[in-house]
Design a protein around this motif. Structure first.
Motif, PDB file in Angstrom:
ATOM      1  N   ASP A  10      35.412  34.558  44.838  1.00  0.00           N
ATOM      2  CA  ASP A  10      34.350  33.955  44.017  1.00  0.00           C
ATOM      3  C   ASP A  10      33.478  34.993  43.314  1.00  0.00           C
ATOM      4  OD1 ASP A  10      35.216  31.453  44.779  1.00  0.00           O
ATOM      5  OD2 ASP A  10      33.854  31.353  46.492  1.00  0.00           O
ATOM      6  N   GLY A  11      34.110  35.919  42.626  1.00  0.00           N
ATOM      7  CA  GLY A  11      33.352  36.889  41.845  1.00  0.00           C
ATOM      8  C   GLY A  11      32.782  38.032  42.645  1.00  0.00           C
ATOM      9  N   ARG A  12      33.244  38.228  43.868  1.00  0.00           N
ATOM     10  CA  ARG A  12      32.741  39.323  44.710  1.00  0.00           C
ATOM     11  C   ARG A  12      33.925  40.053  45.331  1.00  0.00           C
ATOM     12  NH1 ARG A  12      27.254  38.235  45.537  1.00  0.00           N
ATOM     13  NH2 ARG A  12      27.111  39.957  47.016  1.00  0.00           N
ATOM     14  N   PHE A  13      33.890  41.370  45.229  1.00  0.00           N
ATOM     15  CA  PHE A  13      34.861  42.198  45.929  1.00  0.00           C
ATOM     16  C   PHE A  13      34.185  42.771  47.161  1.00  0.00           C
ATOM     17  CE2 PHE A  13      37.471  42.149  42.122  1.00  0.00           C
ATOM     18  CZ  PHE A  13      38.753  42.279  42.633  1.00  0.00           C
ATOM     19  N   GLN A  14      34.952  42.889  48.227  1.00  0.00           N
ATOM     20  CA  GLN A  14      34.409  43.440  49.454  1.00  0.00           C
ATOM     21  C   GLN A  14      35.493  44.184  50.215  1.00  0.00           C
ATOM     22  OE1 GLN A  14      33.093  40.292  52.045  1.00  0.00           O
ATOM     23  NE2 GLN A  14      34.877  39.024  51.612  1.00  0.00           N
ATOM     24  N   MET A  15      35.037  45.017  51.116  1.00  0.00           N
ATOM     25  CA  MET A  15      35.955  45.702  52.018  1.00  0.00           C
ATOM     26  C   MET A  15      36.246  44.744  53.167  1.00  0.00           C
ATOM     27  SD  MET A  15      35.501  49.474  53.767  1.00  0.00           S
ATOM     28  CE  MET A  15      35.413  50.293  52.186  1.00  0.00           C
ATOM     29  N   LEU A  71      34.715  54.539  46.932  1.00  0.00           N
ATOM     30  CA  LEU A  71      35.133  53.558  47.928  1.00  0.00           C
ATOM     31  C   LEU A  71      36.110  52.566  47.327  1.00  0.00           C
ATOM     32  CD1 LEU A  71      32.493  50.783  48.541  1.00  0.00           C
ATOM     33  CD2 LEU A  71      32.143  52.489  46.807  1.00  0.00           C
ATOM     34  N   VAL A  72      36.859  51.922  48.223  1.00  0.00           N
ATOM     35  CA  VAL A  72      37.918  50.979  47.860  1.00  0.00           C
ATOM     36  C   VAL A  72      37.556  49.614  48.414  1.00  0.00           C
ATOM     37  CG1 VAL A  72      40.319  50.363  48.287  1.00  0.00           C
ATOM     38  CG2 VAL A  72      39.724  52.721  47.742  1.00  0.00           C
ATOM     39  N   LEU A  73      37.694  48.577  47.568  1.00  0.00           N
ATOM     40  CA  LEU A  73      37.429  47.196  47.961  1.00  0.00           C
ATOM     41  C   LEU A  73      38.712  46.388  47.776  1.00  0.00           C
ATOM     42  CD1 LEU A  73      33.959  46.760  46.209  1.00  0.00           C
ATOM     43  CD2 LEU A  73      34.420  47.515  48.545  1.00  0.00           C
ATOM     44  N   ASP A  74      39.143  45.740  48.849  1.00  0.00           N
ATOM     45  CA  ASP A  74      40.462  45.106  48.810  1.00  0.00           C
ATOM     46  C   ASP A  74      40.412  43.590  48.745  1.00  0.00           C
ATOM     47  OD1 ASP A  74      39.369  45.357  51.454  1.00  0.00           O
ATOM     48  OD2 ASP A  74      41.286  44.690  52.270  1.00  0.00           O
ATOM     49  N   VAL A 128      30.492  44.062  46.578  1.00  0.00           N
ATOM     50  CA  VAL A 128      30.002  44.247  45.215  1.00  0.00           C
ATOM     51  C   VAL A 128      30.247  42.973  44.430  1.00  0.00           C
ATOM     52  CG1 VAL A 128      30.250  45.549  43.073  1.00  0.00           C
ATOM     53  CG2 VAL A 128      30.414  46.729  45.278  1.00  0.00           C
ATOM     54  N   ALA A 129      29.194  42.429  43.838  1.00  0.00           N
ATOM     55  CA  ALA A 129      29.319  41.253  42.976  1.00  0.00           C
ATOM     56  C   ALA A 129      29.509  41.693  41.533  1.00  0.00           C
ATOM     57  CB  ALA A 129      28.074  40.380  43.104  1.00  0.00           C
ATOM     58  N   LEU A 130      30.003  40.784  40.718  1.00  0.00           N
ATOM     59  CA  LEU A 130      30.169  41.087  39.302  1.00  0.00           C
ATOM     60  C   LEU A 130      28.815  41.422  38.688  1.00  0.00           C
ATOM     61  CD1 LEU A 130      32.651  38.264  38.200  1.00  0.00           C
ATOM     62  CD2 LEU A 130      33.153  40.687  38.535  1.00  0.00           C
ATOM     63  N   GLY A 131      28.744  42.548  38.021  1.00  0.00           N
ATOM     64  CA  GLY A 131      27.505  42.982  37.392  1.00  0.00           C
ATOM     65  C   GLY A 131      26.724  43.999  38.188  1.00  0.00           C
ATOM     66  N   ASP A 132      27.055  44.197  39.479  1.00  0.00           N
ATOM     67  CA  ASP A 132      26.303  45.159  40.293  1.00  0.00           C
ATOM     68  C   ASP A 132      26.480  46.586  39.793  1.00  0.00           C
ATOM     69  OD1 ASP A 132      25.334  43.161  41.830  1.00  0.00           O
ATOM     70  OD2 ASP A 132      26.568  43.576  43.601  1.00  0.00           O
ATOM     71  N   LEU A 159      43.328  40.608  39.673  1.00  0.00           N
ATOM     72  CA  LEU A 159      43.825  39.245  39.887  1.00  0.00           C
ATOM     73  C   LEU A 159      45.157  39.027  39.181  1.00  0.00           C
ATOM     74  CD1 LEU A 159      40.584  37.066  39.627  1.00  0.00           C
ATOM     75  CD2 LEU A 159      41.596  38.180  41.617  1.00  0.00           C
ATOM     76  N   LEU A 160      45.291  39.502  37.948  1.00  0.00           N
ATOM     77  CA  LEU A 160      46.547  39.340  37.217  1.00  0.00           C
ATOM     78  C   LEU A 160      47.676  40.127  37.876  1.00  0.00           C
ATOM     79  CD1 LEU A 160      45.107  39.519  33.601  1.00  0.00           C
ATOM     80  CD2 LEU A 160      46.350  37.572  34.579  1.00  0.00           C
ATOM     81  N   ALA A 161      47.383  41.341  38.349  1.00  0.00           N
ATOM     82  CA  ALA A 161      48.416  42.144  38.999  1.00  0.00           C
ATOM     83  C   ALA A 161      48.891  41.481  40.291  1.00  0.00           C
ATOM     84  CB  ALA A 161      47.880  43.548  39.276  1.00  0.00           C
ATOM     85  N   ARG A 162      47.968  40.954  41.067  1.00  0.00           N
ATOM     86  CA  ARG A 162      48.369  40.278  42.298  1.00  0.00           C
ATOM     87  C   ARG A 162      49.199  39.034  41.994  1.00  0.00           C
ATOM     88  NH1 ARG A 162      42.895  40.611  46.140  1.00  0.00           N
ATOM     89  NH2 ARG A 162      42.815  42.905  46.281  1.00  0.00           N
ATOM     90  N   ASP A 163      48.811  38.298  40.969  1.00  0.00           N
ATOM     91  CA  ASP A 163      49.588  37.120  40.601  1.00  0.00           C
ATOM     92  C   ASP A 163      51.006  37.506  40.182  1.00  0.00           C
ATOM     93  OD1 ASP A 163      49.670  34.158  39.702  1.00  0.00           O
ATOM     94  OD2 ASP A 163      50.315  35.279  37.917  1.00  0.00           O
ATOM     95  N   ALA A 164      51.145  38.697  39.556  1.00  0.00           N
ATOM     96  CA  ALA A 164      52.473  39.150  39.127  1.00  0.00           C
ATOM     97  C   ALA A 164      53.249  39.807  40.257  1.00  0.00           C
ATOM     98  CB  ALA A 164      52.328  40.118  37.954  1.00  0.00           C
ATOM     99  N   GLY A 165      52.666  39.941  41.466  1.00  0.00           N
ATOM    100  CA  GLY A 165      53.378  40.509  42.603  1.00  0.00           C
ATOM    101  C   GLY A 165      53.121  41.979  42.839  1.00  0.00           C
ATOM    102  N   TYR A 166      52.120  42.540  42.179  1.00  0.00           N
ATOM    103  CA  TYR A 166      51.789  43.955  42.384  1.00  0.00           C
ATOM    104  C   TYR A 166      50.512  44.044  43.223  1.00  0.00           C
ATOM    105  CZ  TYR A 166      54.888  44.607  38.359  1.00  0.00           C
ATOM    106  OH  TYR A 166      55.960  44.593  37.491  1.00  0.00           O
ATOM    107  N   PRO A 167      50.546  44.654  44.402  1.00  0.00           N
ATOM    108  CA  PRO A 167      49.302  44.859  45.166  1.00  0.00           C
ATOM    109  C   PRO A 167      48.320  45.705  44.349  1.00  0.00           C
ATOM    110  CG  PRO A 167      51.230  45.293  46.518  1.00  0.00           C
ATOM    111  CD  PRO A 167      51.724  45.154  45.114  1.00  0.00           C
ATOM    112  N   ALA A 168      47.061  45.316  44.365  1.00  0.00           N
ATOM    113  CA  ALA A 168      46.039  46.038  43.595  1.00  0.00           C
ATOM    114  C   ALA A 168      44.714  45.941  44.334  1.00  0.00           C
ATOM    115  CB  ALA A 168      45.922  45.464  42.185  1.00  0.00           C
ATOM    116  N   ARG A 169      43.877  46.931  44.106  1.00  0.00           N
ATOM    117  CA  ARG A 169      42.565  46.970  44.745  1.00  0.00           C
ATOM    118  C   ARG A 169      41.540  47.564  43.770  1.00  0.00           C
ATOM    119  NH1 ARG A 169      44.483  51.588  49.142  1.00  0.00           N
ATOM    120  NH2 ARG A 169      44.402  53.394  47.736  1.00  0.00           N
TER     121      ARG A 169
END
Length: 762
Positions: free
Chosen positions: A305-310, A298-301, A263-267, A518-528
């Protein structure tokens, strides 16, 4: 001749009457052979267009060919003479060429034969519509059209199929009727339509003139009877869903934008402009939705570059469990919450392979054994392909989870290791840590996190609340984001989400969710990232829940290390409290009016067709039985009461009550007799008051009826004097009802007589 009307001499009256009779006979003449062939061409073209219309609902990459076929058939109906000028040898050359094209199409597209089959049927219909058609070819055309409708109905299971088959039936019956009229057995000759003086208005006028309304009414009654019997057989005959029972009949299509493995940003936000229905749900009651419903799909992990994917690891056999099941038992629902309440989902075709399952349940049930892939640890349910037709399933005792328990491999991976930033080295669940960003981009995230965390040791829930409040306080929700997200500078390779955090002020749900991840991962929290629908509306006409494409949404799940659970967080403004632990009450919208009533027809179709099981058949059959039984009992009770009243009246006819009833009945009968005897005078009075045209004069109309009946009974050669008198009443000066009674009496006598040898005695 007996006393009657006297207008001019006997010979003049007979001559004028014969002219009128010939005119009337001409107007009632049957269609010529040329006109019958013209009608046959029209019905064949309309059937072909109906078939193309049904095929347009199939997503088989052949819409261009079907559209071209529709235009070609429309042209052949508007200008049939031009098509007739095609030399006959053209059709003899076209047939083998068509065969070669069809065989090549099948060979080039193996093993996907459904698109080739559709194209073959389109080409055959075009050939059969343009080439000369005789009796055998007309029957082939009807069978091809029926095949198109059945094929599209099986693959789409849509309500439109029911409407199209109802249109097809009378049109096919009309074409067969014309074919039978042209059939002369062994004497039937191949007739070539000239189209020399053809005109659609003239042909339709001729059909209107010869149309027998009694035959039309009888045909309509027979058609209604066939529909009624078919409905009863449908209720009583066991059947199965071909789309699920026969896998090779499934037409695989593409998932809707924003509901696939990438999924890209805006889809997702692009889908929010679509008001079409995505899912309909039969609930136990409207009270079952006491919170804001999140329909998780669905979950994308992995992010890049602006795209989430499984990620490939999450999409591999390690986490996917392929199986063929009719029922999937749930694991997380405690026995005390199991009450046997069923939620039935009807997901429209072309949405996604992934099913909306918002939380724990007792049993997930399909109509038939279904091929499915279960991603047990991220709690995701995936079909083997995107269905083009509506897909239905049931969930028993469904719950809406705000937290999802981690699987063994998930919590072990998250507890024992930390990920690398290299894309090819991280595997799920370490991909939920992953940040493939440049150092300066990581610095932007760390700067924001420094203001959010402020050196505190926050739990996942506390951090989520703080970060949500930050995002909502600095950005506004909009489907048109700014900050060079959609159109970044060509020279600027900055990540679009980082760009938005630096320069933007408004954004859609994907930007809020992506920034949170992105902010959560930078702070050490796994996020999806999680994709699905939020909210919906209630159809008050048929009492079911509606989820539309505009309800598409993206949110986040963050890992809570203390509880070993994934916590749902929705940072988008306007979706409730910033505290992920808070329970947001549902804001139910209600759909009413004409659009809701139209949509309720579809849910009835889904309930009775798509999800029609044996228990539904038994329930409907029993309800019909109870209805007929109640009607018979009520009719019997009323009949017995009427008989009892009649016996009471016979036993005591001169009692006050019975005497009054008798007088009322006698007065009513007398009134009917008087009305019947004065019917001509009454109709004439209405005629004069309304000043209607002469053709609607009751005397003229009655004379017209007698003329038609005499012609049908005795034939055109039967011309007694009463026939001349009737024609004078029909076409001559206006005559009152009293003067016409004698003529009508003689007309009745002529109808009762079977003697055609000596008509002058009348």
């Amino acid at each position: 001749m007996k006393t009657g009307l006297r207008i001019g001499s006997h010979s003049d009256r007979r001559g004028r009457a014969e002219l009128r009779f010939m005119s009337m006979t001409y107007r009632s003449a049957k269609l010529t052979t040329e006109e019958l062939h013209e009608v046959k061409h029209l019905m064949g073209g309309l059937l072909t267009m109906l078939s193309f219309w049904s095929l347009l609902s199939l997503d088989v990459q052949s819409s261009w060919l079907i559209a071209a076929g529709l235009l070609a058939v429309s042209f052949s109906l508007i200008r049939p003479a031009w098509v007739s000028h095609i030399p006959p040898f053209t059709w003899r050359l076209t047939a083998p060429l068509l065969l070669v094209v069809i065989i090549a199409d099948f060979l080039l597209n193996i093993p996907e034969f459904i698109p080739s089959l559709v194209r073959m049927v389109v080409l055959l219909l075009l050939y059969r519509n343009f080439a000369p058609r005789y009796q055998r070819e007309d029957l082939q055309l009807i069978l091809l059209c029926l095949f198109c409708l059945i094929m599209s109905g099986v693959m789409t299971v849509s309500l439109l199929f029911a409407f199209q088959i109802l249109l097809f039936t009378p049109m096919a019956m009309a074409l067969l009727f014309v074919v039978c009229l042209l059939d002369r057995g062994e004497q039937t000759e191949k007739y070539e339509t000239s189209w020399t003086h053809f005109s659609w208005p003239r042909l339709l006028q001729r059909v209107w003139q010869v149309l027998d309304w009694r035959v039309l009414a009888l045909g309509s009654a027979m058609f209604g009877f066939v529909v009624l019997v078919s409905t009863l057989l449908f209720i009583l005959t066991p059947r199965f869903n071909l789309d699920q029972a026969i896998p090779f009949l499934q037409v695989e299509t593409q998932a809707m934008t924003g509901f696939s493995e990438e999924v890209a940003l805006g889809d997702v936000s692009a889908v929010q402009n679509d008001n079409a229905v995505a899912i309909r749900i039969d609930l136990p009651s409207v009270d079952a939705l006491d919170t804001q419903p999140y329909w998780r799909m669905l979950v994308l992990d992995r992010y890049l570059d602006g795209r989430f994917q499984m990620s490939g690891s999450l999409n591999s056999y390690k986490f996917r469990e392929p199986m063929t099941r009719r029922e999937l038992p749930g694991e997380g629902l405690p026995p005390r919450l199991r009450r046997g309440e069923e939620w039935t989902f009807y997901m429209e075709g072309g949405i996604s392979r992934y099913l909306p399952v918002p939380g724990d349940y007792a049993v997930l049930r399909f109509q038939l054994p279904q091929e499915i892939e279960l991603l047990r640890e991220p709690h995701v349910y995936c079909l083997d392909s995107v269905s083009q037709s509506v897909f239905s399933y049931q969930i028993e005792d469904m719950q809406f989870n705000t937290r999802f328990q981690t699987g063994r491999r998930e919590w072990q991976g998250l507890e024992d290791a930390r990920p690398s930033t290299r894309l090819d080295s991280a595997h799920y669940p370490l991909t939920t840590f992953e940040l493939a960003l440049r150092p300066e981009e990581r610095a932007s995230l760390s700067e924001i996190n420094g203001g959010v965390v402020q050196g505190r040791d926050l739990s996942a829930s506390e951090y989520s609340q703080e970060l949500t409040e930050f995002l909502r306080g600095n950005f506004e929700y909009s489907l048109r984001p700014d900050g060079q997200v959609l159109f970044p500078n060509a020279d600027d390779a900055t990540d679009p989400v980082i760009n938005w955090l630096r320069e933007g002020s408004r954004g859609h749900c994907e930007l809020f969710a992506s920034a949170f991840v992105l902010l959560a991962r930078d702070a050490g929290y796994p996020a999806r990232l999680v994709i699905g629908f939020v909210g919906g509306s209630w159809n008050s006409v048929e009492d079911y829940f509606v989820i539309r494409n505009r309800d598409a949404h993206a949110w986040v799940e963050i890992y809570d290390q203390a509880a070993k659970e994934w916590l749902r967080v929705d940072p988008t403004p306007g979706t409730g409290s910033s505290d992920p632990e808070a329970v947001n009450s549902g804001n139910m919208q209600f759909e009413t009016g004409w659009s809701a009533w139209i949509d309720s027809l579809r849910i009835q179709w889904y309930r009775r067709i798509v999800n029609f099981e044996q228990k539904d058949q038994v329930e409907m059959a029993m309800s019909l039985k109870d209805m007929f039984k109640a009607f018979a009992e009520e009719f019997s009770a009323r009949a017995k009461a009427a008989v009892a009243e009649f016996k009471a009246w016979i036993s005591q006819p001169f009692s006050v009550g019975n005497l009054m009833r008798g007088l009322v009945a006698a007065f009513f009968v007398l009134f009917l007799v008087l009305v019947w005897r004065a019917r001509y005078a009454f109709m004439g009075l209405i005629f004069r008051l309304l000043r209607r045209p002469k053709a609607l004069d009751p005397v003229r109309r009655q004379a017209s009826r007698y003329l038609k009946r005499l012609e049908e009974k005795h034939g055109e050669d039967f011309k007694p004097d009463v026939l001349i008198e009737l024609q004078e009443l029909r076409f001559g000066p206006e005559v009152g009802p009293d003067q016409a009674k004698a003529v009508f009496a003689r007309a009745k006598k002529a109808l009762r007589s079977g003697d055609r040898a000596s008509p002058d005695r009348w």
